[in-house]
Motif scaffolding. Structure first.
Motif, PDB file in Angstrom:
ATOM      1  N   ARG A  25      40.939  29.452  77.372  1.00  0.00           N
ATOM      2  CA  ARG A  25      41.114  29.775  78.788  1.00  0.00           C
ATOM      3  C   ARG A  25      41.389  28.480  79.530  1.00  0.00           C
ATOM      4  NH1 ARG A  25      42.480  33.692  82.126  1.00  0.00           N
ATOM      5  NH2 ARG A  25      41.370  33.659  84.090  1.00  0.00           N
ATOM      6  N   ARG A  26      42.492  28.415  80.275  1.00  0.00           N
ATOM      7  CA  ARG A  26      42.877  27.225  81.038  1.00  0.00           C
ATOM      8  C   ARG A  26      43.003  27.607  82.513  1.00  0.00           C
ATOM      9  NH1 ARG A  26      44.358  23.045  77.272  1.00  0.00           N
ATOM     10  NH2 ARG A  26      44.376  24.031  75.223  1.00  0.00           N
ATOM     11  N   THR A  27      42.404  26.808  83.373  1.00  0.00           N
ATOM     12  CA  THR A  27      42.536  27.013  84.814  1.00  0.00           C
ATOM     13  C   THR A  27      42.820  25.678  85.489  1.00  0.00           C
ATOM     14  OG1 THR A  27      40.202  26.661  85.349  1.00  0.00           O
ATOM     15  CG2 THR A  27      40.861  28.923  84.789  1.00  0.00           C
ATOM     16  N   ALA A  28      43.466  25.744  86.633  1.00  0.00           N
ATOM     17  CA  ALA A  28      43.681  24.542  87.444  1.00  0.00           C
ATOM     18  C   ALA A  28      43.820  24.970  88.900  1.00  0.00           C
ATOM     19  CB  ALA A  28      44.929  23.790  86.989  1.00  0.00           C
ATOM     20  N   ARG A  29      43.332  24.109  89.773  1.00  0.00           N
ATOM     21  CA  ARG A  29      43.481  24.327  91.215  1.00  0.00           C
ATOM     22  C   ARG A  29      44.011  23.054  91.837  1.00  0.00           C
ATOM     23  NH1 ARG A  29      40.085  23.587  95.621  1.00  0.00           N
ATOM     24  NH2 ARG A  29      38.369  23.079  94.223  1.00  0.00           N
ATOM     25  N   ALA A  30      45.073  23.209  92.615  1.00  0.00           N
ATOM     26  CA  ALA A  30      45.675  22.079  93.334  1.00  0.00           C
ATOM     27  C   ALA A  30      45.671  22.390  94.817  1.00  0.00           C
ATOM     28  CB  ALA A  30      47.096  21.830  92.837  1.00  0.00           C
ATOM     29  N   ARG A  31      45.752  21.329  95.604  1.00  0.00           N
ATOM     30  CA  ARG A  31      45.741  21.479  97.058  1.00  0.00           C
ATOM     31  C   ARG A  31      46.815  20.608  97.684  1.00  0.00           C
ATOM     32  NH1 ARG A  31      40.563  19.499 100.187  1.00  0.00           N
ATOM     33  NH2 ARG A  31      41.564  17.515  99.866  1.00  0.00           N
ATOM     34  N   SER A  32      47.483  21.144  98.687  1.00  0.00           N
ATOM     35  CA  SER A  32      48.397  20.381  99.528  1.00  0.00           C
ATOM     36  C   SER A  32      47.927  20.507 100.973  1.00  0.00           C
ATOM     37  CB  SER A  32      49.833  20.917  99.442  1.00  0.00           C
ATOM     38  OG  SER A  32      50.407  20.632  98.207  1.00  0.00           O
ATOM     39  N   VAL A  33      48.011  19.420 101.717  1.00  0.00           N
ATOM     40  CA  VAL A  33      47.643  19.419 103.126  1.00  0.00           C
ATOM     41  C   VAL A  33      48.906  19.157 103.940  1.00  0.00           C
ATOM     42  CG1 VAL A  33      46.248  18.324 104.919  1.00  0.00           C
ATOM     43  CG2 VAL A  33      45.326  18.588 102.597  1.00  0.00           C
ATOM     44  N   VAL A  34      49.193  20.062 104.859  1.00  0.00           N
ATOM     45  CA  VAL A  34      50.374  19.946 105.706  1.00  0.00           C
ATOM     46  C   VAL A  34      49.913  19.790 107.150  1.00  0.00           C
ATOM     47  CG1 VAL A  34      52.563  21.006 106.398  1.00  0.00           C
ATOM     48  CG2 VAL A  34      51.577  21.534 104.142  1.00  0.00           C
ATOM     49  N   THR A  35      50.197  18.633 107.749  1.00  0.00           N
ATOM     50  CA  THR A  35      49.857  18.430 109.155  1.00  0.00           C
ATOM     51  C   THR A  35      51.009  18.957 110.002  1.00  0.00           C
ATOM     52  OG1 THR A  35      48.484  16.513 108.664  1.00  0.00           O
ATOM     53  CG2 THR A  35      49.279  16.727 110.931  1.00  0.00           C
ATOM     54  N   LEU A  36      50.707  19.998 110.771  1.00  0.00           N
ATOM     55  CA  LEU A  36      51.726  20.652 111.588  1.00  0.00           C
ATOM     56  C   LEU A  36      51.744  20.131 113.017  1.00  0.00           C
ATOM     57  CD1 LEU A  36      51.111  24.254 110.259  1.00  0.00           C
ATOM     58  CD2 LEU A  36      53.067  22.782 109.763  1.00  0.00           C
ATOM     59  N   GLY A  37      50.599  19.725 113.516  1.00  0.00           N
ATOM     60  CA  GLY A  37      50.522  19.219 114.884  1.00  0.00           C
ATOM     61  C   GLY A  37      50.326  20.341 115.893  1.00  0.00           C
ATOM     62  N   PRO A  38      49.894  19.979 117.094  1.00  0.00           N
ATOM     63  CA  PRO A  38      49.569  20.981 118.120  1.00  0.00           C
ATOM     64  C   PRO A  38      50.776  21.787 118.579  1.00  0.00           C
ATOM     65  CG  PRO A  38      49.414  18.754 119.016  1.00  0.00           C
ATOM     66  CD  PRO A  38      49.626  18.617 117.538  1.00  0.00           C
ATOM     67  N   GLU A  39      51.968  21.188 118.565  1.00  0.00           N
ATOM     68  CA  GLU A  39      53.175  21.903 119.009  1.00  0.00           C
ATOM     69  C   GLU A  39      53.440  23.135 118.148  1.00  0.00           C
ATOM     70  OE1 GLU A  39      57.941  21.030 119.732  1.00  0.00           O
ATOM     71  OE2 GLU A  39      56.572  19.366 119.390  1.00  0.00           O
ATOM     72  N   GLU A 146      40.807  20.555  90.458  1.00  0.00           N
ATOM     73  CA  GLU A 146      39.979  20.812  89.290  1.00  0.00           C
ATOM     74  C   GLU A 146      40.805  21.441  88.188  1.00  0.00           C
ATOM     75  OE1 GLU A 146      37.017  24.032  89.730  1.00  0.00           O
ATOM     76  OE2 GLU A 146      37.964  24.368  91.666  1.00  0.00           O
ATOM     77  N   LYS A 147      40.329  21.274  86.968  1.00  0.00           N
ATOM     78  CA  LYS A 147      40.915  21.939  85.810  1.00  0.00           C
ATOM     79  C   LYS A 147      39.821  22.206  84.798  1.00  0.00           C
ATOM     80  CE  LYS A 147      42.298  19.068  82.060  1.00  0.00           C
ATOM     81  NZ  LYS A 147      41.826  19.995  81.100  1.00  0.00           N
ATOM     82  N   THR A 148      39.973  23.300  84.070  1.00  0.00           N
ATOM     83  CA  THR A 148      39.048  23.623  82.992  1.00  0.00           C
ATOM     84  C   THR A 148      39.855  23.993  81.759  1.00  0.00           C
ATOM     85  OG1 THR A 148      38.900  25.970  83.566  1.00  0.00           O
ATOM     86  CG2 THR A 148      37.293  24.480  84.598  1.00  0.00           C
ATOM     87  N   GLY A 149      39.227  23.824  80.600  1.00  0.00           N
ATOM     88  CA  GLY A 149      39.880  24.117  79.335  1.00  0.00           C
ATOM     89  C   GLY A 149      40.525  22.866  78.769  1.00  0.00           C
ATOM     90  N   GLY A 150      40.823  22.890  77.494  1.00  0.00           N
ATOM     91  CA  GLY A 150      41.431  21.720  76.866  1.00  0.00           C
ATOM     92  C   GLY A 150      40.393  20.685  76.484  1.00  0.00           C
TER      93      GLY A 150
END
Length: 157
Positions: A25-39, A146-150
């Protein structure tokens, strides 16, 4: 120090041979942060931003999912994987949209790249759909959480 994994004995690019590995069983979670601003964030109604192109976050979720499933078409030495699951969520914190992509499979190789590609393409889709409001959008970071497995698990706060 570890060796680069995608080079053969002659130093040329090569796909890793995972034939002898056991399925797990292999899992992974990635994150991206996008700054949009008040406009742009002033257009947030409920949990999404509506544009002439459609709902931003819903479209980004679909784009990120499609991209995660096609990672091997985009990253030359990635293995083709049948994903068991791909869940993308988008939340907001202040002027930021936080994209999280969780991917899993039963296989011989990990899904880190699929999670990273899914989060990245979702972030790029947010940029594309919001650029009519402002070009002052910044995709600040994309990282494996994070990642699991392997061989070893990984977790970042």
């Amino acid at each position: 120090m570890s060796e680069f994994s995608h080079l053969n004995a002659e130093g040329n690019p090569a796909m890793i041979d995972v034939g002898a590995k056991t399925i797990s069983r292999r899992t992974a979670r990635a994150r991206s942060v996008v700054t949009l601003g008040p406009e742009i964030m002033q257009h947030l109604i409920g949990t999404d931003i509506s544009t002439k192109k459609g709902p931003v976050f819903q479209t980004a979720i679909i784009a990120g999912t499609m991209a995660a499933k096609r990672t091997d078409d985009l990253i030359p030495l990635c293995h083709s994987l049948g994903l068991d699951n791909c869940q993308i969520t988008i939340t907001t914190e202040g002027d930021d949209a936080i994209v999280s992509c969780l991917v899993s499979t039963e296989g011989k190789t990990g899904v880190e790249m699929e999670a990273l590609v899914g989060a990245s393409v979702a972030a790029l889709t947010i940029y594309d759909m919001c650029k009519a409001f402002s070009h002052d959008i910044v995709i600040k970071e994309t990282k494996l959480m994070e990642k699991t497995g392997g061989k070893r698990d990984f977790h970042r706060e």
